[in-house]
Design a protein around this motif. Structure first.
Motif, PDB file in Angstrom:
ATOM      1  N   ALA A 512      22.135  56.827  22.150  1.00 10.34           N
ATOM      2  CA  ALA A 512      21.890  56.639  23.580  1.00 10.34           C
ATOM      3  C   ALA A 512      22.144  57.941  24.324  1.00 10.34           C
ATOM      4  O   ALA A 512      21.375  58.335  25.206  1.00 10.34           O
ATOM      5  CB  ALA A 512      22.782  55.524  24.119  1.00 10.34           C
ATOM      6  N   LEU A 513      23.213  58.620  23.940  1.00  7.84           N
ATOM      7  CA  LEU A 513      23.555  59.883  24.588  1.00  7.84           C
ATOM      8  C   LEU A 513      22.477  60.932  24.300  1.00  7.84           C
ATOM      9  O   LEU A 513      22.091  61.695  25.177  1.00  7.84           O
ATOM     10  CB  LEU A 513      24.916  60.367  24.080  1.00  7.84           C
ATOM     11  CG  LEU A 513      25.434  61.652  24.708  1.00  7.84           C
ATOM     12  CD1 LEU A 513      25.713  61.428  26.180  1.00  7.84           C
ATOM     13  CD2 LEU A 513      26.685  62.110  24.008  1.00  7.84           C
ATOM     14  N   THR A 514      21.994  60.931  23.079  1.00  9.32           N
ATOM     15  CA  THR A 514      20.960  61.896  22.689  1.00  9.32           C
ATOM     16  C   THR A 514      19.672  61.688  23.477  1.00  9.32           C
ATOM     17  O   THR A 514      18.971  62.641  23.813  1.00  9.32           O
ATOM     18  CB  THR A 514      20.663  61.735  21.189  1.00  9.32           C
ATOM     19  OG1 THR A 514      21.857  61.996  20.483  1.00  9.32           O
ATOM     20  CG2 THR A 514      19.587  62.663  20.735  1.00  9.32           C
ATOM     21  N   LEU A 515      19.371  60.416  23.760  1.00  7.45           N
ATOM     22  CA  LEU A 515      18.097  60.118  24.409  1.00  7.45           C
ATOM     23  C   LEU A 515      17.989  60.738  25.794  1.00  7.45           C
ATOM     24  O   LEU A 515      16.895  60.992  26.279  1.00  7.45           O
ATOM     25  CB  LEU A 515      17.893  58.599  24.502  1.00  7.45           C
ATOM     26  CG  LEU A 515      17.708  57.877  23.169  1.00  7.45           C
ATOM     27  CD1 LEU A 515      17.460  56.397  23.401  1.00  7.45           C
ATOM     28  CD2 LEU A 515      16.551  58.478  22.377  1.00  7.45           C
ATOM     29  N   ILE A 516      19.132  61.012  26.438  1.00  9.65           N
ATOM     30  CA  ILE A 516      19.064  61.539  27.808  1.00  9.65           C
ATOM     31  C   ILE A 516      18.539  62.979  27.845  1.00  9.65           C
ATOM     32  O   ILE A 516      17.496  63.224  28.457  1.00  9.65           O
ATOM     33  CB  ILE A 516      20.425  61.406  28.519  1.00  9.65           C
ATOM     34  CG1 ILE A 516      20.803  59.930  28.568  1.00  9.65           C
ATOM     35  CG2 ILE A 516      20.338  61.970  29.927  1.00  9.65           C
ATOM     36  CD1 ILE A 516      22.235  59.693  28.968  1.00  9.65           C
ATOM     37  N   PRO A 517      19.216  63.935  27.171  1.00  9.70           N
ATOM     38  CA  PRO A 517      18.647  65.296  27.211  1.00  9.70           C
ATOM     39  C   PRO A 517      17.294  65.379  26.519  1.00  9.70           C
ATOM     40  O   PRO A 517      16.493  66.251  26.838  1.00  9.70           O
ATOM     41  CB  PRO A 517      19.695  66.144  26.481  1.00  9.70           C
ATOM     42  CG  PRO A 517      20.490  65.202  25.674  1.00  9.70           C
ATOM     43  CD  PRO A 517      20.476  63.900  26.417  1.00  9.70           C
ATOM     44  N   THR A 518      17.027  64.454  25.606  1.00  7.11           N
ATOM     45  CA  THR A 518      15.757  64.469  24.882  1.00  7.11           C
ATOM     46  C   THR A 518      14.594  64.169  25.816  1.00  7.11           C
ATOM     47  O   THR A 518      13.442  64.425  25.470  1.00  7.11           O
ATOM     48  CB  THR A 518      15.825  63.476  23.709  1.00  7.11           C
ATOM     49  OG1 THR A 518      16.934  63.833  22.900  1.00  7.11           O
ATOM     50  CG2 THR A 518      14.587  63.501  22.848  1.00  7.11           C
ATOM     51  N   MET A 519      14.899  63.658  27.006  1.00  5.04           N
ATOM     52  CA  MET A 519      13.837  63.459  27.995  1.00  5.04           C
ATOM     53  C   MET A 519      13.107  64.774  28.284  1.00  5.04           C
ATOM     54  O   MET A 519      11.941  64.783  28.647  1.00  5.04           O
ATOM     55  CB  MET A 519      14.400  62.914  29.316  1.00  5.04           C
ATOM     56  CG  MET A 519      14.523  61.410  29.397  1.00  5.04           C
ATOM     57  SD  MET A 519      13.074  60.507  28.843  1.00  5.04           S
ATOM     58  CE  MET A 519      11.846  61.021  30.038  1.00  5.04           C
ATOM     59  N   ALA A 520      13.823  65.894  28.179  1.00  8.84           N
ATOM     60  CA  ALA A 520      13.200  67.188  28.467  1.00  8.84           C
ATOM     61  C   ALA A 520      12.162  67.506  27.403  1.00  8.84           C
ATOM     62  O   ALA A 520      11.039  67.890  27.718  1.00  8.84           O
ATOM     63  CB  ALA A 520      14.242  68.283  28.531  1.00  8.84           C
ATOM     64  N   ALA A 521      12.537  67.367  26.153  1.00  2.99           N
ATOM     65  CA  ALA A 521      11.627  67.633  25.048  1.00  2.99           C
ATOM     66  C   ALA A 521      12.199  66.976  23.813  1.00  2.99           C
ATOM     67  O   ALA A 521      13.412  66.909  23.635  1.00  2.99           O
ATOM     68  CB  ALA A 521      11.470  69.131  24.832  1.00  2.99           C
ATOM     69  N   ARG A 522      11.314  66.486  22.947  1.00  8.27           N
ATOM     70  CA  ARG A 522      11.760  65.669  21.812  1.00  8.27           C
ATOM     71  C   ARG A 522      12.653  66.440  20.853  1.00  8.27           C
ATOM     72  O   ARG A 522      13.606  65.901  20.309  1.00  8.27           O
ATOM     73  CB  ARG A 522      10.550  65.142  21.051  1.00  8.27           C
ATOM     74  CG  ARG A 522       9.725  64.178  21.872  1.00  8.27           C
ATOM     75  CD  ARG A 522       8.506  63.753  21.111  1.00  8.27           C
ATOM     76  NE  ARG A 522       7.745  62.778  21.866  1.00  8.27           N
ATOM     77  CZ  ARG A 522       6.728  63.094  22.648  1.00  8.27           C
ATOM     78  NH1 ARG A 522       6.375  64.347  22.793  1.00  8.27           N
ATOM     79  NH2 ARG A 522       6.082  62.164  23.316  1.00  8.27           N
ATOM     80  N   GLU A 523      12.313  67.712  20.636  1.00  9.24           N
ATOM     81  CA  GLU A 523      13.070  68.465  19.643  1.00  9.24           C
ATOM     82  C   GLU A 523      14.521  68.671  20.054  1.00  9.24           C
ATOM     83  O   GLU A 523      15.363  69.003  19.208  1.00  9.24           O
ATOM     84  CB  GLU A 523      12.385  69.800  19.353  1.00  9.24           C
ATOM     85  CG  GLU A 523      12.353  70.776  20.513  1.00  9.24           C
ATOM     86  CD  GLU A 523      11.153  70.554  21.429  1.00  9.24           C
ATOM     87  OE1 GLU A 523      10.619  69.424  21.448  1.00  9.24           O
ATOM     88  OE2 GLU A 523      10.772  71.500  22.137  1.00  9.24           O
ATOM     89  N   VAL A 524      14.822  68.458  21.338  1.00 14.00           N
ATOM     90  CA  VAL A 524      16.196  68.577  21.815  1.00 14.00           C
ATOM     91  C   VAL A 524      17.082  67.548  21.106  1.00 14.00           C
ATOM     92  O   VAL A 524      18.293  67.746  20.964  1.00 14.00           O
ATOM     93  CB  VAL A 524      16.238  68.380  23.347  1.00 14.00           C
ATOM     94  CG1 VAL A 524      17.656  68.356  23.873  1.00 14.00           C
ATOM     95  CG2 VAL A 524      15.441  69.481  24.033  1.00 14.00           C
ATOM     96  N   ALA A 525      16.485  66.450  20.623  1.00 20.04           N
ATOM     97  CA  ALA A 525      17.256  65.392  19.963  1.00 20.04           C
ATOM     98  C   ALA A 525      18.136  65.959  18.852  1.00 20.04           C
ATOM     99  O   ALA A 525      19.300  65.559  18.713  1.00 20.04           O
ATOM    100  CB  ALA A 525      16.313  64.335  19.389  1.00 20.04           C
ATOM    101  N   ILE A 526      17.587  66.878  18.086  1.00 18.54           N
ATOM    102  CA  ILE A 526      18.331  67.402  16.945  1.00 18.54           C
ATOM    103  C   ILE A 526      19.548  68.194  17.395  1.00 18.54           C
ATOM    104  O   ILE A 526      20.678  67.952  16.955  1.00 18.54           O
ATOM    105  CB  ILE A 526      17.401  68.273  16.064  1.00 18.54           C
ATOM    106  CG1 ILE A 526      16.325  67.387  15.444  1.00 18.54           C
ATOM    107  CG2 ILE A 526      18.177  68.995  14.992  1.00 18.54           C
ATOM    108  CD1 ILE A 526      16.868  66.155  14.757  1.00 18.54           C
TER     109      ILE A 526
END
Lengths: 618, 85
Positions: A512-526
């Motif tokens: 859930a926490l990862t999903l927030i910054p990942t809104m900017a770009a998917r690769e941010v998830a990693i």
């Protein structure tokens, strides 16, 4: 009296070689923007008349006539008539004709000349006509049309000085004589006259074997054409991922060493963290995709410049018709495999507005390059590297299934949209198949430079802003001593709320926490998963290895599969949303896109999770 | 005979077009491309799959892709002599 620079416009049918002439006349001094309120590209540049006076040259969208049937053609008509807001009426019109297609192109030429504006005709691509065994008489054509006719070969810079002189002369004449519209002819009369004039201009015609007819015999062959297209696409995909890899790694190393360098120079402070973790990490993670985008655009530009793209659209039309789209949607969807942003921009060539909207809405489901890092890390961590069949690895198979799921989802979505939101008469497919041509290095380089620059400018502005905003959300308010910074931050609070929502589909709080910054770009998830699991290593490679072990500890196989399924659909890319807003002129469609894609992602991830748990993978 | 029934590479003249059967914008686009009564055309290629859609039509020195639904609205008759159009 001092005047604003005089405006000259290039008018012509599509495929008349207008853009090549425009590039030859203006060089790299071009400004590309949108006409206000519409998503039609305005290309303008400077060139100098023989007397040294600068002229603003505008390249108008190609058109078949002054009765507009698309937004592009409407802009062309309005500029010519002086009705386009913010655009001075061109003082001189340059009609660009394809010398080997006069019968067709003279129809528009007559229509434009009949307006009585100062006009010059560029008889372009005269070399290709000669290659086809066609010898023309420009003087005879000039006498018939009543305006100067200048033979040009834009790609070899032939006839440019003469064209400039003719433009200057037409302008001088116009200063003394008022505009005099000519007799209005009906369409059949114009066509008849065009045929007569075209025949009159031909000095000799030998029936040489035309190159493009022979190429088409192979490339459009019912059984050879499609395999050739798919083989070509395979090469493109291979190149996008393999050619770009060293450059991508280089850029990546550059950004991390830059951040490390800064860390060693600056004393620890919030500002330093903002620059290294916010700006360099955020913007850098997007810029590393520049090599892939350039490689993809290289192929797309070559396919367009050679004339093959129209053949690809022809071959794919039947398949696209199956879901209510046309061959024209194929090009944007193909681009979307690298990145949905240029893909959505490429939908401008689709004339039917409902077709175009449908294509924009489904483009984000094509597996873009930003999803690859996410897929790669999760697959490497959870899917065993063994062969299911000789030569077919399980990991590769899972990746393939993810790609196919996206395509399948997009096709189903297109079918549904064409029967609901974008309902209407099944769109047709009418498209000229241009002659084959060798692309010029200069035009290719210019095109690549422009695409790359648009991409970098976006990374430098919008993504820059988002990266800073996310960093702020993660760092404020500051944690009390002994308290976890992430938990204390605004983002942490949002994540705790979000966790309740995503628990049913097997996502834990870390996801859930990862999903927030990942809104900017998917690769941010990693990178954000890595931060969350507090892996100490700074080296990207070591971090990935460390991360895999961490993931295995914290996630079940069902959760990992659900996470992969989520990324097939989730519209987690600010740039895509922003470009959708720009291309649809409002927030309605991007909002809808967010809602339906998140809905699909939730549903699909849920189905995968529940199925996996039922199979004992929980 | 309508254009979609024309054998490949046979020169024919468009004798009548049922414009009412077409969407107005598409009719206009076809006409702008020169696919109008009196034009000489040749069917160059047919699509791959079962319905053999779309079609590529040679008109003058130009090749135009269109769908069968458009071709069905165009009545053609083969031209005997292969005179240059």
């Amino acid at each position: 009296m001092s005047r604003l620079p005089c405006t000259v416009a290039l008018v012509g049918n599509p495929n008349a070689g207008k853009s090549a002439l425009f590039n030859a006349l203006t060089g790299a001094r071009q400004k590309i923007a949108n006409y206000p309120g519409v998503t039609v590209e305005r290309k303008a540049g400077r060139f100098a008349l023989p007397n040294g006076e600068p002229v603003e040259l505008v390249d108008l969208p190609g058109t078949y006539g002054l009765d507009a049937t698309s937004p592009d053609e409407e802009v062309t008509r309005r500029v010519i008539m002086g009705e386009q807001p913010g655009q001075a009426q061109p003082e001189v019109l340059v009609i660009v004709l394809d010398a080997s297609n006069l019968e067709q192109h003279l129809v528009l030429a007559q229509e434009v000349i009949a307006l009585g504006r100062p006009t010059v005709v560029a008889l372009n691509m005269i070399d290709l006509a000669e290659r086809d065994g066609l010898v023309l008489d420009p003087a005879a054509l000039a006498a018939e049309l009543g305006v100067p006719v200048i033979p040009t070969v834009a790609v070899r810079r032939r006839g440019l000085a003469e064209l400039g002189a003719a433009v200057g002369a037409a302008r001088e004449t116009a200063a003394h004589e008022p505009a005099h519209p000519r007799a209005h002819l009906t369409m059949p009369e114009r066509r008849m006259l065009a045929r007569t004039m075209a025949r009159g201009a031909v000095l000799s015609e030998t029936s040489k074997h035309r190159l493009h007819a022979r190429l088409d015999r192979v490339l459009l062959h019912p059984w050879l054409g499609p395999p050739i297209l798919f083989a070509l696409l395979f090469v493109v995909f291979q190149a996008v991922f393999s050619w770009a890899k060293p450059f991508q790694d280089g850029l990546d190393a550059l950004f991390s060493s830059g951040a490390d360098g800064l860390r060693s120079v600056m004393p620890p402070s919030l500002l330093r963290d903002l620059i290294t973790d916010g700006v360099i990490a955020g913007v850098g993670s997007v810029i590393v995709f520049l090599p892939q985008i350039l490689v993809l655009f290289f192929f797309i530009l070559v396919m367009e410049a050679t004339g093959y793209m129209a053949r690809a659209a022809f071959l794919m039309d039947r398949m696209m018709a199956g879901v209510g789209l046309s061959g024209r949607s194929f090009i944007p969807l193909l681009s979307s495999f690298a990145c949905a942003v240029p893909g959505i921009m490429a939908t401008r060539s689709i004339t039917d507005p409902k077709d175009r909207l449908t294509t924009i809405l489904i483009a984000p489901m094509m597996t873009c390059s930003a999803r690859l890092p996410v897929y790669a890390v999760i697959i490497a961590a959870f899917i065993p590297a063994r062969d299911v069949l000789p030569g077919v690895g399980l990991q590769g198979l899972v990746l393939f299934v993810l790609y196919v799921s996206g395509i399948f989802g997009a096709m189903v979505a297109a079918l549904v949209f064409r029967r609901s939101l974008t309902r209407g008469a099944a769109s047709g497919f009418i498209m000229e198949l241009p002659k084959y041509q060798l692309p010029t290095i200069k035009d290719l380089a210019l095109g690549l430079f422009q695409r790359g620059w648009i991409f970098l400018r976006r990374a430098g502005t919008m993504i820059f802003t988002v990266a800073i905003a996310l960093w702020l959300l993660l760092n404020f308010p500051r944690a009390e001593p002994g308290q976890d910074q992430v938990n204390a931050s605004i983002a942490g609070h949002i994540a705790n709320g979000l966790a309740v929502l995503v628990e049913p589909i097997g996502f834990n709080r870390d996801i859930a926490l990862t999903l927030i910054p990942t809104m900017a770009a998917r690769e941010v998830a990693i990178s954000s998963l890595a931060t969350t699991y507090a892996v100490g290593a700074s080296d990207e490679n070591a971090r990935t290895i460390g991360l895999a072990a961490q993931l295995k500890q914290h996630w079940s196989l069902a959760t990992a599969l659900a996470f992969l399924a989520w990324f097939v659909f989730a519209p987690q890319c600010m740039s895509t949303i922003a470009v959708t807003r720009r291309e649809t002129n409002g927030w309605k469609w991007p909002a809808f896109m967010l809602a339906y894609l998140f809905g699909l992602a939730y549903l699909f991830a849920g189905i995968v999770y529940w199925t996996a748990v039922a199979c004992g993978m929980g | 005979m309508t254009l979609d029934q024309l054998p490949l590479r046979v020169l024919a003249r468009i004798v009548a077009v049922d414009w009412a059967a077409l969407v107005p914008e598409e009719a206009q686009r076809l006409r702008a491309l020169g696919l109008d009564e009196g034009a000489q055309v040749r069917l160059a290629y047919r699509g791959v799959f079962m319905t053999r859609d779309p079609l590529a039509v040679e008109i003058g020195r130009m090749t135009v892709a269109l769908r069968r639904v458009h071709a069905r609205a165009m009545h053609v008759e083969p031209v005997a002599a292969d005179c240059p159009a």
